[in-house]
Design a protein around this motif. Sequence first.
Motif, PDB file in Angstrom:
ATOM      1  N   LEU B   7      -1.600 -26.070   1.487  1.00  0.00           N
ATOM      2  CA  LEU B   7      -0.699 -25.156   1.243  1.00  0.00           C
ATOM      3  C   LEU B   7      -0.494 -23.900   2.068  1.00  0.00           C
ATOM      4  O   LEU B   7      -1.559 -23.317   2.234  1.00  0.00           O
ATOM      5  N   SER B   8       0.811 -23.699   2.142  1.00  0.00           N
ATOM      6  CA  SER B   8       1.003 -22.468   2.955  1.00  0.00           C
ATOM      7  C   SER B   8       2.176 -21.701   2.166  1.00  0.00           C
ATOM      8  O   SER B   8       2.841 -22.281   1.475  1.00  0.00           O
ATOM      9  N   ALA B   9       2.139 -20.480   2.144  1.00  0.00           N
ATOM     10  CA  ALA B   9       2.862 -19.799   1.309  1.00  0.00           C
ATOM     11  C   ALA B   9       3.204 -18.391   2.031  1.00  0.00           C
ATOM     12  O   ALA B   9       2.367 -17.952   3.002  1.00  0.00           O
ATOM     13  N   ARG B  10       4.583 -17.787   2.096  1.00  0.00           N
ATOM     14  CA  ARG B  10       4.835 -16.758   2.920  1.00  0.00           C
ATOM     15  C   ARG B  10       5.805 -15.887   1.877  1.00  0.00           C
ATOM     16  O   ARG B  10       6.464 -16.444   1.199  1.00  0.00           O
ATOM     17  N   TYR B  11       5.648 -14.621   1.907  1.00  0.00           N
ATOM     18  CA  TYR B  11       6.591 -13.710   1.220  1.00  0.00           C
ATOM     19  C   TYR B  11       7.647 -13.212   2.442  1.00  0.00           C
ATOM     20  O   TYR B  11       7.225 -12.245   3.172  1.00  0.00           O
ATOM     21  N   ALA B  13       8.762 -12.660   5.596  1.00  0.00           N
ATOM     22  CA  ALA B  13       8.332 -13.060   6.951  1.00  0.00           C
ATOM     23  C   ALA B  13       6.509 -12.932   6.930  1.00  0.00           C
ATOM     24  O   ALA B  13       6.085 -13.246   7.825  1.00  0.00           O
ATOM     25  N   ILE B  14       6.195 -12.303   5.811  1.00  0.00           N
ATOM     26  CA  ILE B  14       4.658 -12.425   5.807  1.00  0.00           C
ATOM     27  C   ILE B  14       4.142 -13.700   5.229  1.00  0.00           C
ATOM     28  O   ILE B  14       4.251 -13.903   4.224  1.00  0.00           O
ATOM     29  N   SER B  15       3.235 -14.063   6.283  1.00  0.00           N
ATOM     30  CA  SER B  15       2.364 -15.464   5.896  1.00  0.00           C
ATOM     31  C   SER B  15       1.281 -14.903   5.063  1.00  0.00           C
ATOM     32  O   SER B  15       0.290 -13.908   5.458  1.00  0.00           O
ATOM     33  N   ALA B  16       1.167 -15.467   3.892  1.00  0.00           N
ATOM     34  CA  ALA B  16      -0.375 -15.159   3.036  1.00  0.00           C
ATOM     35  C   ALA B  16      -1.077 -16.194   2.756  1.00  0.00           C
ATOM     36  O   ALA B  16      -2.339 -16.061   2.743  1.00  0.00           O
ATOM     37  N   LEU B  17      -0.732 -17.546   2.873  1.00  0.00           N
ATOM     38  CA  LEU B  17      -1.655 -18.502   3.052  1.00  0.00           C
ATOM     39  C   LEU B  17      -1.341 -19.754   3.982  1.00  0.00           C
ATOM     40  O   LEU B  17      -0.060 -19.828   4.269  1.00  0.00           O
ATOM     41  N   MET B  55       7.005 -21.739  -0.350  1.00  0.00           N
ATOM     42  CA  MET B  55       5.594 -22.727  -0.231  1.00  0.00           C
ATOM     43  C   MET B  55       5.676 -23.935   0.321  1.00  0.00           C
ATOM     44  O   MET B  55       6.973 -24.425   0.162  1.00  0.00           O
ATOM     45  N   SER B  56       4.993 -24.455   0.870  1.00  0.00           N
ATOM     46  CA  SER B  56       4.992 -25.701   1.426  1.00  0.00           C
ATOM     47  C   SER B  56       3.370 -26.451   1.327  1.00  0.00           C
ATOM     48  O   SER B  56       2.690 -25.726   1.118  1.00  0.00           O
ATOM     49  N   GLY B  57       3.553 -27.810   1.344  1.00  0.00           N
ATOM     50  CA  GLY B  57       2.187 -28.416   0.972  1.00  0.00           C
ATOM     51  C   GLY B  57       2.115 -29.054  -0.188  1.00  0.00           C
ATOM     52  O   GLY B  57       3.356 -29.674  -0.617  1.00  0.00           O
ATOM     53  N   SER B  58       1.099 -29.102  -0.860  1.00  0.00           N
ATOM     54  CA  SER B  58       1.046 -30.103  -2.260  1.00  0.00           C
ATOM     55  C   SER B  58       0.008 -29.467  -3.199  1.00  0.00           C
ATOM     56  O   SER B  58      -0.951 -29.246  -2.704  1.00  0.00           O
ATOM     57  N   ILE B  59       0.726 -29.557  -4.493  1.00  0.00           N
ATOM     58  CA  ILE B  59      -0.552 -29.029  -5.491  1.00  0.00           C
ATOM     59  C   ILE B  59      -0.547 -29.950  -6.504  1.00  0.00           C
ATOM     60  O   ILE B  59       0.527 -30.570  -7.126  1.00  0.00           O
ATOM     61  N   ARG B  60      -1.468 -30.860  -6.651  1.00  0.00           N
ATOM     62  CA  ARG B  60      -1.413 -31.785  -7.517  1.00  0.00           C
ATOM     63  C   ARG B  60      -2.213 -31.667  -8.981  1.00  0.00           C
ATOM     64  O   ARG B  60      -3.517 -31.118  -8.839  1.00  0.00           O
ATOM     65  N   LEU B 208     -12.120 -17.641   0.866  1.00  0.00           N
ATOM     66  CA  LEU B 208     -10.879 -17.603   1.574  1.00  0.00           C
ATOM     67  C   LEU B 208     -10.538 -16.285   2.302  1.00  0.00           C
ATOM     68  O   LEU B 208     -11.102 -15.072   1.867  1.00  0.00           O
ATOM     69  N   GLU B 209     -10.263 -16.291   3.647  1.00  0.00           N
ATOM     70  CA  GLU B 209     -10.307 -15.197   4.400  1.00  0.00           C
ATOM     71  C   GLU B 209      -8.849 -15.275   5.249  1.00  0.00           C
ATOM     72  O   GLU B 209      -8.638 -16.237   5.851  1.00  0.00           O
ATOM     73  N   LYS B 210      -8.178 -14.227   4.995  1.00  0.00           N
ATOM     74  CA  LYS B 210      -6.517 -14.097   5.696  1.00  0.00           C
ATOM     75  C   LYS B 210      -6.016 -15.457   5.467  1.00  0.00           C
ATOM     76  O   LYS B 210      -5.266 -15.864   6.608  1.00  0.00           O
ATOM     77  N   GLY B 211      -6.040 -16.045   4.430  1.00  0.00           N
ATOM     78  CA  GLY B 211      -5.004 -17.175   4.145  1.00  0.00           C
ATOM     79  C   GLY B 211      -5.771 -18.296   4.560  1.00  0.00           C
ATOM     80  O   GLY B 211      -4.798 -19.386   4.621  1.00  0.00           O
ATOM     81  N   HIS B 212      -7.068 -18.414   5.133  1.00  0.00           N
ATOM     82  CA  HIS B 212      -7.707 -19.804   5.374  1.00  0.00           C
ATOM     83  C   HIS B 212      -8.690 -19.943   4.581  1.00  0.00           C
ATOM     84  O   HIS B 212      -9.429 -18.941   4.333  1.00  0.00           O
ATOM     85  N   VAL B 213      -9.169 -21.291   4.274  1.00  0.00           N
ATOM     86  CA  VAL B 213     -10.377 -21.509   3.546  1.00  0.00           C
ATOM     87  C   VAL B 213     -11.359 -21.530   4.693  1.00  0.00           C
ATOM     88  O   VAL B 213     -11.370 -22.168   5.711  1.00  0.00           O
TER      89      VAL B 213
END
Lengths: 289, 236
Positions: B7-11, B13-17, B55-60, B208-213
């Motif tokens: 899962l990636s997410a951005r506000y 231009a700001i990338s959060a995940l 968002m992009s990626g997958s949440i099941r 979780l640190e800076k958007g990375h596990v």
Amino acid sequence: MITQLVASGLALGSIYALLALSLVLIHKATDVVNFAQGEMAMFGTFICFALLTRAGLPLPAVLLLAAPLGVALGVVTERATMRPLQSAPPVNALIATIGLWMIFHHAAGWIWGYDPVRFPSLFSPEPVEIMGARIAQNSLGIIAVSLLVVVLLYLFFEFTRMGVAMRAASMNRRAAQLMGVDVTRTSLVAWGLASAIGVVSGLLIAPLTFLDFEMMFSVLLKAFAGAILGGFNSLPGAVIGCLVIGVLENLIAAYVSTAFKDTFAFGIIILVLMFRPQGLFTRRIAKKV
Amino acid sequence: MLEVSNLSARYGAISALNGVSLGVDSGRIVSLLGSNGAGKSTLLGCITNSVPCRMSGSIRLEGEEILGLPTDAIISRGLVLVPEGRQLFAELTVEENLRMGAYGVDRGRHWRADLDRVYRLFPRLVERRRQAAATLSGGEQQMVAIGRAMMARPRIVLLDEPSLGLAPLLVREIFNLIRDINGQSVTVLLVEQNARQALRIAHAAYVLEKGHVTASGAADELARDPHVIEAYLGEA
Ligand SMILES: Nc1ncnc2c1ncn2[C@@H]1O[C@H](COP(=O)(O)OP(=O)(O)O)[C@@H](O)[C@H]1O
Ligand SMILES: [Mg+2]
């Protein structure tokens, strides 16, 4: 004399109150102040007039159509202009409503002409005797219609699923969303309702002032003054504020000068914003949440 | 039960995940640790589709893709979020707040029975039922927030920093309550900065640190991880 002034002041005030309810409804639901509220009401009233004169529908039919027509006008406007701005800051939407004001204002002049026209009166001008005072049926009719709108609105917010959702969303939109409230729908419903109530106010004022593309300007101003008196976030506050404004307006015109009839509303807006921005009737509750 | 992959997410231009993957097994308590700004709330917001993120990626959820579904559709599938900072309806009473919790499910038909269940879980709220939520203490407000979520009969509840701003004694109480809720076969994803308490009640955890596990594993293993100890458990 004074009873009549107060009665017709209350009637005027209740017309302002309807428009103020529209303003506050949209503000509570979306944080946007819809400056075009008056012009939308005027536009809707012109459509009713066209149905009456061009399409030749009878007056009762037109009056029944007014509310659904107002809803349609509000819903279309919200979808076309507010929805695209929903993730932008509220100030963008606010500026868009000023644009809407221009658009409705000039569109009405362009379509229906710039000259005032007579709108048939909805109530008999004959006075009736109440507690020794002669009061125009017109005033009573206007007050009755406004009261009906207020009661319907109250029932809607207290007892319908949508109404409860809207109250919750107006307190905390994110929380309401997390409870399963569809917050794009609450915005749409607010615009639809507000626009319908606005058209009713237009229909009530048009017989008094002539139907004219400028007619809602001073109504909007008074509605703002009344809503601000009531704190701008309270529906009952807005109604009471507008009734005060309506009565004051009549008394000032009768005992001071008609020259102040419109300008005093500006004075009230400025004074209240300076000294009591939360309005006259609302306590400021300390918010911990 | 809940499976987030890549899962990636951005506000804007700001990338959060950035490519976050994590799994929450049914019946478990899983903790998500991380400092301020790591993206924890954003992750929970993405799962419930209640933040303005791309968002992009997958949440099941139980095998079904829920990424991008409207929030109300996600709630009616049994996933509920208790947001950071409680987010109560300030002017409504405790009971009205709780009732709102049932809004999105079953058109709120079972709210009476559910209300009793919540009051049994939080007996302290019974005497406060007619009080405006804004007048409660922080701990009581958190109880209302959790109780409100329970009104939706969730199968999985996401909690965003429930101990934030509470006195140590209350923190313990809230964590014990979370364990009770889990005992009623509700799966829990718990976001916390209070790593010690979170690891105490969790089965598994992610960092979780800076958007990375950056770390994951069984809770007791992570509690012994030198990096986790240094960054999140401190000396005490
Ligand atoms: N509404 C928002 N708009 C823009 N950026 C945001 C928004 N919410 C959070 N962020 C940013 O996303 C990042 C992650 O924030 P958040 O998910 O709240 O972290 P955490 O909950 O772990 O403290 C931060 O850099 C924060 O500034
Ligand atoms: Mg957070």
